[in-house]
Design a protein around this motif. Structure first.
Motif, PDB file in Angstrom:
ATOM      1  N   ALA A 105       0.842  -1.199   0.000  1.00 20.13           N
ATOM      2  CA  ALA A 105       0.000   0.000   0.000  1.00 20.13           C
ATOM      3  C   ALA A 105       0.873   1.242   0.000  1.00 20.13           C
ATOM      4  O   ALA A 105       1.733   1.393   0.875  1.00 20.13           O
ATOM      5  N   PRO A 106       0.685   2.133  -0.968  1.00 18.15           N
ATOM      6  CA  PRO A 106       1.506   3.342  -1.042  1.00 18.15           C
ATOM      7  C   PRO A 106       1.050   4.380  -0.020  1.00 18.15           C
ATOM      8  O   PRO A 106       0.516   5.428  -0.346  1.00 18.15           O
ATOM      9  N   GLU A 107       1.277   4.087   1.267  1.00 17.55           N
ATOM     10  CA  GLU A 107       0.775   4.958   2.320  1.00 17.55           C
ATOM     11  C   GLU A 107       1.420   6.331   2.259  1.00 17.55           C
ATOM     12  O   GLU A 107       0.757   7.355   2.477  1.00 17.55           O
ATOM     13  N   ASP A 108       2.731   6.375   1.967  1.00 14.09           N
ATOM     14  CA  ASP A 108       3.396   7.674   1.897  1.00 14.09           C
ATOM     15  C   ASP A 108       2.830   8.509   0.758  1.00 14.09           C
ATOM     16  O   ASP A 108       2.612   9.710   0.909  1.00 14.09           O
ATOM     17  N   ASP A 109       2.597   7.878  -0.397  1.00 17.57           N
ATOM     18  CA  ASP A 109       2.008   8.593  -1.517  1.00 17.57           C
ATOM     19  C   ASP A 109       0.614   9.086  -1.164  1.00 17.57           C
ATOM     20  O   ASP A 109       0.226  10.203  -1.511  1.00 17.57           O
ATOM     21  N   ASP A 110      -0.174   8.249  -0.471  1.00 17.32           N
ATOM     22  CA  ASP A 110      -1.521   8.645  -0.075  1.00 17.32           C
ATOM     23  C   ASP A 110      -1.483   9.892   0.797  1.00 17.32           C
ATOM     24  O   ASP A 110      -2.298  10.809   0.637  1.00 17.32           O
ATOM     25  N   LEU A 113      -0.744  13.040  -1.120  1.00 17.31           N
ATOM     26  CA  LEU A 113      -1.808  13.454  -2.016  1.00 17.31           C
ATOM     27  C   LEU A 113      -3.029  13.982  -1.277  1.00 17.31           C
ATOM     28  O   LEU A 113      -3.963  14.457  -1.914  1.00 17.31           O
ATOM     29  N   VAL A 114      -3.049  13.901   0.040  1.00 21.39           N
ATOM     30  CA  VAL A 114      -4.158  14.482   0.792  1.00 21.39           C
ATOM     31  C   VAL A 114      -4.164  15.985   0.568  1.00 21.39           C
ATOM     32  O   VAL A 114      -3.135  16.655   0.684  1.00 21.39           O
ATOM     33  N   VAL A 115      -5.326  16.538   0.222  1.00 15.07           N
ATOM     34  CA  VAL A 115      -5.464  17.963  -0.038  1.00 15.07           C
ATOM     35  C   VAL A 115      -5.987  18.625   1.233  1.00 15.07           C
ATOM     36  O   VAL A 115      -7.078  18.295   1.704  1.00 15.07           O
ATOM     37  N   ASN A 116      -5.223  19.555   1.772  1.00 16.48           N
ATOM     38  CA  ASN A 116      -5.573  20.195   3.034  1.00 16.48           C
ATOM     39  C   ASN A 116      -6.352  21.476   2.770  1.00 16.48           C
ATOM     40  O   ASN A 116      -5.842  22.409   2.147  1.00 16.48           O
ATOM     41  N   ARG A 123      -9.056  13.405   0.697  1.00 18.31           N
ATOM     42  CA  ARG A 123      -8.183  12.329   0.221  1.00 18.31           C
ATOM     43  C   ARG A 123      -8.709  11.812  -1.119  1.00 18.31           C
ATOM     44  O   ARG A 123      -9.861  11.379  -1.216  1.00 18.31           O
ATOM     45  N   PRO A 124      -7.892  11.883  -2.177  1.00 21.71           N
ATOM     46  CA  PRO A 124      -8.346  11.330  -3.462  1.00 21.71           C
ATOM     47  C   PRO A 124      -8.597   9.837  -3.361  1.00 21.71           C
ATOM     48  O   PRO A 124      -7.861   9.117  -2.687  1.00 21.71           O
ATOM     49  N   THR A 150     -17.592  11.691 -10.223  1.00 19.04           N
ATOM     50  CA  THR A 150     -16.221  11.181 -10.171  1.00 19.04           C
ATOM     51  C   THR A 150     -15.275  12.106  -9.401  1.00 19.04           C
ATOM     52  O   THR A 150     -14.089  11.833  -9.314  1.00 19.04           O
ATOM     53  N   GLY A 151     -15.797  13.206  -8.855  1.00 21.37           N
ATOM     54  CA  GLY A 151     -14.984  14.074  -8.000  1.00 21.37           C
ATOM     55  C   GLY A 151     -14.230  15.161  -8.725  1.00 21.37           C
ATOM     56  O   GLY A 151     -13.347  15.791  -8.126  1.00 21.37           O
ATOM     57  N   LYS A 152     -14.551  15.430  -9.977  1.00 23.41           N
ATOM     58  CA  LYS A 152     -13.794  16.423 -10.752  1.00 23.41           C
ATOM     59  C   LYS A 152     -13.875  17.813 -10.130  1.00 23.41           C
ATOM     60  O   LYS A 152     -12.860  18.463  -9.886  1.00 23.41           O
ATOM     61  N   THR A 153     -15.095  18.274  -9.880  1.00 22.12           N
ATOM     62  CA  THR A 153     -15.281  19.620  -9.324  1.00 22.12           C
ATOM     63  C   THR A 153     -14.837  19.678  -7.870  1.00 22.12           C
ATOM     64  O   THR A 153     -14.174  20.625  -7.437  1.00 22.12           O
ATOM     65  N   TRP A 154     -15.191  18.682  -7.102  1.00 22.67           N
ATOM     66  CA  TRP A 154     -14.840  18.620  -5.679  1.00 22.67           C
ATOM     67  C   TRP A 154     -13.336  18.756  -5.469  1.00 22.67           C
ATOM     68  O   TRP A 154     -12.868  19.571  -4.662  1.00 22.67           O
ATOM     69  N   LEU A 155     -12.554  17.967  -6.204  1.00 24.27           N
ATOM     70  CA  LEU A 155     -11.102  17.995  -6.038  1.00 24.27           C
ATOM     71  C   LEU A 155     -10.499  19.279  -6.578  1.00 24.27           C
ATOM     72  O   LEU A 155      -9.502  19.780  -6.038  1.00 24.27           O
ATOM     73  N   ALA A 156     -11.072  19.836  -7.643  1.00 26.57           N
ATOM     74  CA  ALA A 156     -10.573  21.105  -8.170  1.00 26.57           C
ATOM     75  C   ALA A 156     -10.744  22.219  -7.142  1.00 26.57           C
ATOM     76  O   ALA A 156      -9.826  23.038  -6.930  1.00 26.57           O
TER      77      ALA A 156
END
Length: 330
Positions: A105-110, A113-116, A123-124, A150-156
Motif C-alpha cells: 500500500a503506497p501509504e506515503d504517496d496517499d 496526495l491528501v489535499v488540506n 483524500r483522493p 467522479t470528484g472532478k469539481t470537488w477535487l478542483a
C-alpha cells in the motif's frame, strides 16, 4: 479464493464488515461475488477476475479500517480501483489476494496526495483521482473529463483552497457557462449574481464543506472568491488566480478559446466536464471536445479521463452510466 487478514484486529474487522455486514454486501454487489468469513478468514467466490478484485479489496479496506471508519463512497472507490487492477494485472492481484498478504500500500504517496483545506482533509479515492490531484498541482492547465460523481469539481475546489492557503494564488475564480435545458440568464429573476448562482451550486457545495458558509460569504465580499459568468470573461487578464471552469462541455469552441487565453502570470486553470452530456444545440460543437483534440500535444497541459469506474456516489450510478454508454455506442 481464501483470504486471511493479518494482523487479526477485532475493531478493524468490525469496521470492515460494517453493521449487519452491509460493507461486505456492498463489495458483493459491486464486484459480483459472494463473501463469507469466520473471524479474519474470508472466502471470496465468483469469476476469477472478480474474486481477485474482491480479495484485493478486502486487503486494502482492512488496512484502511484499522485507521479510519469506512463509508460507502470510500468502499466504492476501492472497488473501482481493484476491479481495474484485476483486469490490467491479473498476476499481481492474484498474488496479493491468494497468499493472504496485504498488497503493498503506497501509504506515503496517499499522505502526500491528501489535499488540506481550512475545514477538512480531502483524500483522493482511486487511481484516477490521485492522477488528477497530481496533475492540478504540477500543471498550469488541467482538463478533468468524465461522468458526474467522479470528484472532478470537488477535487478542483479543494486544490484551489489548498493553493490559496499556501500563498500560491490570491483569488479563486469560478466560471461556468449558463447553459441548462435551454434556459437563458435573462429568464431567471434577480441580479447577475443570483442568476449565476444556481449554475454554480456544485461548486458552492464544495466550498461550504471545505471553507464554511460564513467564510465563503466573507471571501466573496473581499474578492478572494469571484463568480464570473463565462460571457463576462472577455477582455480580462487573470493574474495570481486559480480559475475553475465547470461544465466545460457546454462551451462553444470560441468561448473555450476565449477562456483559455484569460489566465495570466502565476495562475492555473482547471476545466471540468462530461463530453457525453452536452446541452448545446445539436448543430454546435462542444468547446471542450474541440480543445481536447487540438491541445493534446502541448506541454504544460494535463488531461485526466474518468470513467464510470471512478464514480464515488451510489454503486447504482455506475451501472446506470454503463447502461447508457452501451445504448449510445453504435
Amino acid at each position: 479464493m481464501d483470504v486471511v487478514l493479518r494482523p487479526a484486529n477485532n475493531g478493524a474487522l468490525a469496521n470492515l464488515c460494517g453493521e449487519l455486514d452491509r460493507h461486505l454486501r456492498q463489495i458483493e454487489q459491486g464486484l459480483g461475488v459472494r463473501i463469507s468469513n469466520k473471524g479474519n478468514r474470508f472466502r471470496v467466490r465468483g469469476a476469477e477476475a472478480a474474486s481477485r478484485a474482491g480479495a484485493a479489496a478486502l486487503n486494502e479496506l482492512y488496512r484502511m479500517a484499522a485507521a479510519d471508519s469506512l463509508d460507502a463512497p470510500r468502499i466504492q472507490a476501492v472497488l473501482s480501483e481493484c476491479a481495474e487492477d484485476a483486469a490490467d494485472s491479473a498476476g499481481k492481484a492474484a498474488t496479493a489476494g491468494g497468499t493472504g498478504r496485504s498488497a503493498p500500500a503506497p501509504e506515503d504517496d496517499d499522505m502526500r496526495l491528501v489535499v488540506n483545506t481550512p475545514r477538512i482533509h480531502v483524500r483522493p479515492r482511486g487511481a484516477n483521482q490521485r492522477r488528477y490531484v497530481q496533475a492540478i498541482r504540477s500543471s498550469d492547465l488541467t482538463f478533468g473529463v468524465g461522468p458526474a460523481g467522479t470528484g472532478k469539481t470537488w477535487l478542483a475546489v479543494a486544490c484551489a483552497l489548498e493553493a490559496h492557503r499556501a500563498g500560491q494564488i490570491q483569488r479563486i475564480v469560478l466560471v461556468r457557462p449558463a447553459v441548462e435545458a435551454g434556459e437563458r440568464l435573462g429568464f431567471l429573476p434577480g441580479d447577475l449574481a443570483s442568476k449565476v448562482d444556481p449554475y454554480l451550486r456544485p461548486v458552492y457545495d464544495a466550498l461550504y464543506a471545505m471553507l464554511g458558509p460564513e467564510r465563503v460569504a466573507q471571501w466573496t465580499e473581499r474578492g478572494i472568491i469571484e463568480v464570473a459568468p463565462l460571457a463576462y470573461m472577455r477582455g480580462r487578464s487573470l493574474n495570481g488566480s486559480f480559475v475553475i471552469l465547470d461544465e466545460g462541455q457546454n462551451t462553444t469552441p470560441e468561448q473555450m478559446k476565449m477562456f483559455l487565453t484569460r489566465f495570466g502570470a502565476d495562475s492555473r486553470a482547471v476545466v471540468t466536464g462530461d463530453i457525453t452530456q452536452v446541452d448545446l444545440p445539436r448543430d454546435r460543437e462542444s468547446g471542450l471536445r474541440h480543445a481536447l483534440s487540438i491541445l493534446k500535444s502541448i506541454s504544460g497541459i494535463a488531461t485526466v479521463y474518468f470513467s464510470s469506474r471512478d464514480v464515488v456516489r451510489h454503486a447504482l450510478v455506475r451501472r446506470i452510466l454503463d447502461a447508457y454508454q452501451a445504448q449510445e455506442q453504435p
